[in-house]
Design an enzyme around this catalytic site. Structure first.
Site, mmCIF file in Angstrom:
data_model
loop_
_atom_site.group_PDB
_atom_site.id
_atom_site.type_symbol
_atom_site.label_atom_id
_atom_site.label_comp_id
_atom_site.label_asym_id
_atom_site.label_seq_id
_atom_site.Cartn_x
_atom_site.Cartn_y
_atom_site.Cartn_z
ATOM 1 N N ILE A 183 78.136 -4.644 -25.037
ATOM 2 C CA ILE A 183 76.714 -4.499 -25.147
ATOM 3 C C ILE A 183 76.270 -3.965 -23.922
ATOM 4 O O ILE A 183 75.206 -4.225 -23.805
ATOM 5 C CB ILE A 183 76.413 -6.005 -25.055
ATOM 6 C CG1 ILE A 183 76.672 -7.208 -24.826
ATOM 7 C CG2 ILE A 183 76.743 -6.525 -27.140
ATOM 8 C CD1 ILE A 183 75.489 -8.506 -25.492
ATOM 9 N N ASN B 205 75.347 -12.245 -31.030
ATOM 10 C CA ASN B 205 76.517 -14.040 -30.368
ATOM 11 C C ASN B 205 76.738 -13.196 -28.938
ATOM 12 O O ASN B 205 77.552 -14.068 -28.185
ATOM 13 C CB ASN B 205 77.881 -13.377 -31.375
ATOM 14 C CG ASN B 205 78.904 -15.044 -30.836
ATOM 15 O OD1 ASN B 205 78.878 -16.079 -30.938
ATOM 16 N ND2 ASN B 205 79.944 -14.815 -29.879
ATOM 17 N N LYS C 189 80.954 -20.825 -15.034
ATOM 18 C CA LYS C 189 81.465 -22.047 -15.211
ATOM 19 C C LYS C 189 80.216 -22.565 -13.759
ATOM 20 O O LYS C 189 80.026 -22.815 -13.251
ATOM 21 C CB LYS C 189 83.359 -22.380 -14.477
ATOM 22 C CG LYS C 189 83.970 -21.565 -15.139
ATOM 23 C CD LYS C 189 84.204 -22.252 -16.775
ATOM 24 C CE LYS C 189 85.077 -21.486 -17.404
ATOM 25 N NZ LYS C 189 84.492 -21.408 -18.967
ATOM 26 N N GLN D 261 75.021 -15.188 -9.841
ATOM 27 C CA GLN D 261 74.606 -14.909 -11.165
ATOM 28 C C GLN D 261 73.586 -15.038 -11.578
ATOM 29 O O GLN D 261 73.586 -14.637 -13.474
ATOM 30 C CB GLN D 261 74.818 -17.078 -10.816
ATOM 31 C CG GLN D 261 76.531 -17.415 -10.721
ATOM 32 C CD GLN D 261 76.259 -18.314 -10.604
ATOM 33 O OE1 GLN D 261 76.409 -19.266 -11.837
ATOM 34 N NE2 GLN D 261 76.988 -19.592 -9.750
ATOM 35 N N TYR E 30 72.369 -18.957 -16.721
ATOM 36 C CA TYR E 30 72.624 -19.470 -18.025
ATOM 37 C C TYR E 30 70.513 -19.791 -19.431
ATOM 38 O O TYR E 30 70.596 -18.954 -20.095
ATOM 39 C CB TYR E 30 73.563 -20.405 -18.511
ATOM 40 C CG TYR E 30 74.101 -19.651 -19.807
ATOM 41 C CD1 TYR E 30 74.372 -19.222 -19.982
ATOM 42 C CD2 TYR E 30 73.850 -20.877 -20.642
ATOM 43 C CE1 TYR E 30 75.131 -19.142 -21.534
ATOM 44 C CE2 TYR E 30 74.132 -21.123 -22.372
ATOM 45 C CZ TYR E 30 73.939 -19.993 -22.515
ATOM 46 O OH TYR E 30 75.422 -19.794 -24.033
#
Length: 276
Positions: free
Chosen positions: A63, A89, A95, A105, A193
């Site tokens: 993707i 998905n 982590k 990040q 995230y």
């Protein structure tokens, strides 16, 4: 051209994606495509499901690579004349103890989870056939991260009139603010995230609205969902749900009956519409 219905699951050579493919192979009345960046891993996952007596098909999809997305688009158009079920998905997460700087990040996480997912939608949503279903896998973290945004950002992300362009500008601003180390001052939560999944949930709300405006009579349902905390490479072994349990809500949304007109444009967890 084949009249067989077709379903595609992105990032599905392991974890929740693989569990979604496994469930669709037993419940979806058509061809189910397992996709992955790495063809070898994808083929190995297909072989594993074939040993279980299932019949998934494979197509390469990275993707993060617009050419790879367009290749899948052209294949689906030529072979099936469109698409019946799309489960977005594919995603990544650093982590908790990763030492990569927050700015890195932020950029890497948003690139895949938001911008690449949006690119898939841009290319594949026009292929959706009437009574089709689109499931964007988000996360409950998007709701908790939303609660940690400034009041001003919360209002923007909850707006029923926010446009895709405005959302893209906000996601871009988060990455830039993170690089300047001013993201918290600017009202962002300290989770790349979480912000990436705010983007996925809000994008889903916008896309559902556009489907209502532009393709009203076609009964295409599009939702964001949270699979829950699932034991995968991403979430780790302490998570509470198996991948099969994590797949339940995405599969439920992918297989909504053609008579259904809801949920649509919602954020769904444990098969239940959640407030946003």
């Amino acid at each position: 051209m084949s009249n067989v219905p077709v379903a595609v699951v992105t990032g599905s050579n392991k974890g929740i994606g693989l569990a979604i493919v496994r469930a669709l192979c037993t419940q979806f009345p058509g061809d189910v495509y397992l996709t992955s960046r790495d063809p070898q891993r994808g083929q190995a996952a297909v072989a594993q499901l074939q040993q279980e007596g299932l019949r998934p098909l494979f197509h390469q999809l990275d993707i993060d690579d617009p050419q790879s997305i367009r290749a899948l688009r052209d294949f689906l158009k030529d072979k099936y004349g469109g698409l019946n079920v799309l489960v977005n998905n594919a995603g990544i997460a650093f982590k908790v103890n990763d030492t990569a700087p927050f700015a890195v990040q932020a950029e890497v996480t948003l690139k895949t989870n938001f911008f690449a997912t949006r690119n898939v939608c841009t290319e594949l949503l026009p292929l959706m056939k009437p009574y089709g279903e689109v499931v964007n896998v988000s996360s409950m973290v998007s709701a908790s991260a939303l609660g940690r945004c400034s009041h001003e950002l919360q209002q923007k992300f909850r707006s029923d009139t926010i446009t895709e362009e405005e959302l893209v500008q906000l996601m871009t601003k988060f990455v830039e603010d993170a690089k300047k180390n001013i993201h918290e001052k600017e009202g962002w939560p300290n989770t790349a995230y979480g912000v990436s999944k705010i983007g996925v949930t809000v994008l889903s709300r916008i896309q559902a609205r556009l489907l209502n405006e532009q393709r009203k009579g076609e009964h295409i349902l599009l939702n964001a969902c949270c699979p829950g905390w699932v034991r995968t490479d991403m979430a780790g072994p302490k998570a509470t749900k198996s991948p099969e349990e994590g797949a339940e809500t995405p599969v439920y949304l992918a297989l909504l009956p053609s008579s259904a007109d809801a949920p649509h444009g919602q954020f769904v967890s444990d098969k239940t519409v959640q407030p946003w």
